[in-house]
Design an enzyme around this catalytic site. Structure first.
Site: not given
Length: 316
Positions: A67-68, A71-72, A12-13, A276, A40, A217
């Protein structure tokens, strides 16, 4: 002593995390955690499997570095568990929507790691879509396919520009879908270009799409585009960029704890979870209120976006 496990995507990145890994380990040691790292692999669900293993092994903190998508995966590894460790985030993707929502530095992995030294966290809402979980957005429809139709190589090379170019290409080929959407205070039956549910105010790099987002919330912000006409969608996009789309007649904009989506003509509707592919409709979305404690740059987050008071982390 408390233990932390860094789960990082080594690709990543532009491999920024790998370069800073020793210094990042030192930051979490300074914060009072005996820290180790896991890189990973290309195997499916590598980050999710390790997150579940580490949680069940009693780790106090998991650090999702990537990346997202990374995290997911980490969230999917711990969200179903009764005992969930705290989560920290080191962004290294393209848009890094979730890090943006939590005011975590997105260009400097070491600075992102140091957020834990500020000693605060927030209890964040997490979304569930059938048997999968998501942290930022869930969507369906032609336009929502944008985020997972941009090749990873292009994302790494051109960043946000890759989305803009692909979006312009897709706008002329919007396919209407016939959907039934049931939410807390009503339902929608008809043709739509797309729908999406947001958990934060940061969607695809834009912060104006959900101007009144709350992070904890227990409610999604649901948007349904009720038109498939090119000119009307173009006008809607223009209003989105100005943050003036909430009352657009071609848009349903509501808050809901639960949302059910199905096709009324048995067409295939692909679901996008955090950028994804996440399976096909029918799907039931449930908001899990304040489900995971996440290290955040709380002092820089607008107080309007948090319902509950921030959590102060214990001194080491």
């Amino acid at each position: 002593m408390k233990r932390a496990r860094i789960i990082y995507n080594p690709t990543s990145g532009r491999e920024a995390i790998r370069r800073d890994l020793v210094d990042i380990l030192d930051v979490y040691e300074e914060a009072g955690y005996e820290t180790s790292a896991f890189a990973t692999t290309p195997e499916p669900n590598s980050a999710m499997t390790e997150a579940k293993r580490a949680a069940e092994a009693g780790f106090d903190l998991l650090v999702a570095a990537g990346g997202d998508g990374t995290i997911n995966e980490v969230v999917n590894g711990i969200a179903p568990l009764d005992k969930r460790p705290m989560l920290a985030i080191i962004p290294a993707g393209t848009t890094n929507d979730y890090a943006r929502a939590l005011s975590i530095p997105r260009e400097d992995p070491l600075a992102a790691a140091k957020v834990i030294l500020k000693g605060k966290a927030a209890k964040m809402d997490i979304g569930q879509a059938n048997n999968s979980y998501f942290i930022n957005i869930a969507a369906g429809g032609s336009l929502s396919e944008l985020t997972y139709s941009v090749p990873s190589k292009l994302k790494s090379m051109y960043g946000y520009l890759a989305y803009v170019v692909k979006g312009a290409e897709m706008l002329t080929s919007i396919k209407p879908m016939d959907i039934h959407v049931k939410y807390d205070d009503g339902e929608f039956n008809g043709k739509s270009a797309m729908f999406f549910l947001a958990l934060t105010n940061s969607v695809g790099g834009f912060e104006q799409i959900v101007p009144d987002a709350k992070l904890d919330d227990g409610k999604f912000t649901l948007l349904i585009v009720k038109t498939t006409k090119f000119a009307e969608i173009l006008n809607l996009i223009t209003e989105v960029l100005k943050g003036k789309h909430v009352n657009n007649p071609n848009l349903i904009y509501v808050k809901s704890e639960k949302v059910e989506v199905s096709s009324t003509k048995n067409d295939k509707i692909m679901i996008n979870l955090d950028g994804e592919y996440g399976g096909d409709a029918p799907v039931t979305f449930i908001n899990h209120k304040q489900h995971i404690k996440i290290v955040a740059n709380v002092d820089d987050i607008s107080p309007d976006t948090l319902v509950a008071a921030p959590i102060k982390l214990l001194e080491k």
